[in-house]
Design an enzyme around this catalytic site. Structure first.
Site, PDB file in Angstrom:
ATOM      1  N   ARG A  13      36.773  25.205  25.452  1.00  0.00           N
ATOM      2  CA  ARG A  13      37.227  25.047  27.105  1.00  0.00           C
ATOM      3  C   ARG A  13      35.846  26.076  27.511  1.00  0.00           C
ATOM      4  O   ARG A  13      35.974  26.411  28.487  1.00  0.00           O
ATOM      5  CB  ARG A  13      38.466  25.348  26.460  1.00  0.00           C
ATOM      6  CG  ARG A  13      38.141  27.395  25.709  1.00  0.00           C
ATOM      7  CD  ARG A  13      39.541  27.870  24.809  1.00  0.00           C
ATOM      8  NE  ARG A  13      38.930  28.795  24.308  1.00  0.00           N
ATOM      9  CZ  ARG A  13      39.676  30.414  23.196  1.00  0.00           C
ATOM     10  NH1 ARG A  13      40.624  30.583  24.612  1.00  0.00           N
ATOM     11  NH2 ARG A  13      39.291  30.849  23.490  1.00  0.00           N
ATOM     12  N   SER A  40      42.072  31.880  28.942  1.00  0.00           N
ATOM     13  CA  SER A  40      41.968  30.834  28.252  1.00  0.00           C
ATOM     14  C   SER A  40      41.830  29.708  28.869  1.00  0.00           C
ATOM     15  O   SER A  40      40.930  29.022  27.427  1.00  0.00           O
ATOM     16  CB  SER A  40      43.474  30.936  27.358  1.00  0.00           C
ATOM     17  OG  SER A  40      44.695  31.310  27.014  1.00  0.00           O
ATOM     18  N   GLU A  61      54.010  24.757  35.775  1.00  0.00           N
ATOM     19  CA  GLU A  61      53.407  23.561  35.596  1.00  0.00           C
ATOM     20  C   GLU A  61      54.011  22.672  36.257  1.00  0.00           C
ATOM     21  O   GLU A  61      52.626  22.139  37.059  1.00  0.00           O
ATOM     22  CB  GLU A  61      52.840  23.119  34.064  1.00  0.00           C
ATOM     23  CG  GLU A  61      52.797  24.348  32.599  1.00  0.00           C
ATOM     24  CD  GLU A  61      53.532  24.977  32.017  1.00  0.00           C
ATOM     25  OE1 GLU A  61      52.595  26.585  31.782  1.00  0.00           O
ATOM     26  OE2 GLU A  61      54.611  25.041  32.767  1.00  0.00           O
ATOM     27  N   PHE A  86      51.760  22.107  27.300  1.00  0.00           N
ATOM     28  CA  PHE A  86      52.225  22.165  28.884  1.00  0.00           C
ATOM     29  C   PHE A  86      51.553  20.816  29.996  1.00  0.00           C
ATOM     30  O   PHE A  86      51.969  20.772  30.999  1.00  0.00           O
ATOM     31  CB  PHE A  86      51.339  23.726  29.249  1.00  0.00           C
ATOM     32  CG  PHE A  86      52.050  25.015  27.626  1.00  0.00           C
ATOM     33  CD1 PHE A  86      53.364  24.046  27.236  1.00  0.00           C
ATOM     34  CD2 PHE A  86      52.091  25.892  27.754  1.00  0.00           C
ATOM     35  CE1 PHE A  86      53.708  25.671  26.414  1.00  0.00           C
ATOM     36  CE2 PHE A  86      51.939  26.488  26.796  1.00  0.00           C
ATOM     37  CZ  PHE A  86      53.038  26.449  25.981  1.00  0.00           C
ATOM     38  N   HIS A 112      43.459  23.739  23.818  1.00  0.00           N
ATOM     39  CA  HIS A 112      44.172  24.111  22.934  1.00  0.00           C
ATOM     40  C   HIS A 112      44.828  23.133  22.590  1.00  0.00           C
ATOM     41  O   HIS A 112      45.921  23.287  21.967  1.00  0.00           O
ATOM     42  CB  HIS A 112      44.826  25.210  22.756  1.00  0.00           C
ATOM     43  CG  HIS A 112      44.378  26.528  23.202  1.00  0.00           C
ATOM     44  ND1 HIS A 112      43.574  26.313  24.563  1.00  0.00           N
ATOM     45  CD2 HIS A 112      44.578  28.106  22.435  1.00  0.00           C
ATOM     46  CE1 HIS A 112      43.154  28.582  24.038  1.00  0.00           C
ATOM     47  NE2 HIS A 112      43.482  28.852  23.714  1.00  0.00           N
ATOM     48  N   ASP A 120      48.596  29.977  17.155  1.00  0.00           N
ATOM     49  CA  ASP A 120      50.208  30.356  18.197  1.00  0.00           C
ATOM     50  C   ASP A 120      51.634  29.483  17.456  1.00  0.00           C
ATOM     51  O   ASP A 120      52.339  28.760  18.157  1.00  0.00           O
ATOM     52  CB  ASP A 120      49.823  29.365  19.290  1.00  0.00           C
ATOM     53  CG  ASP A 120      48.628  30.513  20.367  1.00  0.00           C
ATOM     54  OD1 ASP A 120      49.043  31.561  19.874  1.00  0.00           O
ATOM     55  OD2 ASP A 120      48.430  30.148  20.296  1.00  0.00           O
ATOM     56  N   ARG A 170      40.435  25.288  21.059  1.00  0.00           N
ATOM     57  CA  ARG A 170      40.081  26.307  21.527  1.00  0.00           C
ATOM     58  C   ARG A 170      38.873  27.164  20.398  1.00  0.00           C
ATOM     59  O   ARG A 170      38.508  28.049  20.846  1.00  0.00           O
ATOM     60  CB  ARG A 170      42.089  27.488  21.128  1.00  0.00           C
ATOM     61  CG  ARG A 170      41.063  28.631  21.218  1.00  0.00           C
ATOM     62  CD  ARG A 170      42.885  28.929  20.356  1.00  0.00           C
ATOM     63  NE  ARG A 170      43.095  30.737  20.174  1.00  0.00           N
ATOM     64  CZ  ARG A 170      43.975  31.308  19.426  1.00  0.00           C
ATOM     65  NH1 ARG A 170      44.954  30.535  18.813  1.00  0.00           N
ATOM     66  NH2 ARG A 170      43.651  33.156  19.406  1.00  0.00           N
TER      67      ARG A 170
END
Length: 319
Positions: A13, A40, A61, A86, A112, A120, A170
């Site tokens: 990322r 993030s 989104e 998402f 991610h 998560d 991530r």
């Protein structure tokens, strides 16, 4: 076999963030939209230096995708940023109707991805996103393996006209590809190691694992050809068929569901052109769970040991 050097673990990322920062300086048409995850997605620097070209959409989104599609009409090149879950599942209808069907020049950038966002848990992980995106007509699908390649891909997709899904992760992983990114070409696989006994095609975080597996196989007297498939669609069919024509069997490795990912795309190519034994290293049709990235990759058998076992199995099948 050819040796690759890990120049230091980095998260992919951050490669996206670095690529976006460079684009901010070199391409005034690039704009960025984020769904409340600036840190993030490593979009901080772009926002700081180009506030007039950055749009914080918030946890909305679907609106982000619609806004991005609209911006392309004025000639802008929008990069949207949020988690892969998402970026795809939550907004599939908007992507299908407003971006893919309309052939809008939107770059959907997804962090991610897979299991390796870890703790998560399953609700934030996604293992079906490659399948969702590759089924959309005209959608280019890219899944990068390290920091350098993610940076190169981010820069490259700005020059590619049409919708793109760029998938990255991530955790910090080995950074071993060219720093200049000269070997990154959309739709072209990268030969990492030539071999004669088995082809291993890997994507994303599994590419480094494939290289480790190839070394272990070499110690057993098995010559493995390793190919980095960073572009899932359009797939480099020529590279796959040429390699399998030589080795006679193949292993596909990906941090994705066994259904709908790289492995199925490769299987289609082989079945239509040169049927050959194939083994899959992928998640076997299940959701993930909470745990560290290392724990999850081990539990779901997405590692170099699994690739070695798959290679030995597929070699026996061709005899």
């Amino acid at each position: 076999m050819k040796k690759y050097t890990n120049t230091g673990n980095k998260d992919t990322r951050s490669g996206f963030g670095a690529g976006l920062t460079e684009l901010g300086k070199t391409n005034e048409n690039v704009v960025a939209l984020c769904a409340d995850l600036i840190g993030s997605l490593k979009m901080d620097d772009f926002k700081a230096n180009h506030p007039e070209r950055f749009f914080q959409v918030g946890i909305a989104e679907a609106n982000m995708i619609g806004m991005a599609a609209g911006m392309t009409i004025g000639g802008k090149i929008p990069f949207t940023g949020t988690f892969a879950n998402f970026s795809t599942g939550r907004v599939y209808d908007q992507i299908r109707q407003s971006v893919a069907y309309s052939d809008k020049n939107v770059k959907i950038c997804a962090s991610h991805a897979g299991l390796t966002l870890g703790e998560d848990g399953a609700t934030h992980q996604i293992l079906e996103d490659i399948g969702l995106m590759k089924m959309l007509p005209g959608m280019t699908v890219i899944n990068t393996c390290d920091y350098n390649q993610t940076k190169a891909a981010t820069i490259a997709i700005a020059e590619h006209h049409g919708p793109v899904y760029l998938r990255f992760g991530r955790p910090s992983v080995a950074n071993f590809t060219s720093e200049t990114g000269e070997d990154f070409v959309i739709g072209k696989a990268v030969m990492l190691n030539e071999g004669t006994d088995v082809t291993i095609v890997a994507t994303g975080h599994l590419v480094w694992e494939a290289l480790i597996a190839a070394e272990a196989l070499e110690a057993k007297g098995i010559s493995a050809e390793v190919i980095n498939i960073h572009t899932i669609k359009p797939l480099d069919e020529e590279a796959i068929l040429k390699s399998v024509g030589k080795t006679g069997c193949i292993v596909t490795a990906e941090e994705h569901n066994i259904l709908g990912g790289l492995g199925e795309s490769v299987a289609r190519v082989l079945s239509l052109n040169n049927p050959a034994p194939q083994e899959f290293v992928a998640v076997n049709d299940s959701f993930g769970e909470s745990g560290t990235p290392a724990q999850l990759m081990d539990k779901y058998k997405l590692n170099n040991q699994a690739i070695v076992e798959a290679a030995e199995k597929v070699i026996n099948r061709k005899k």
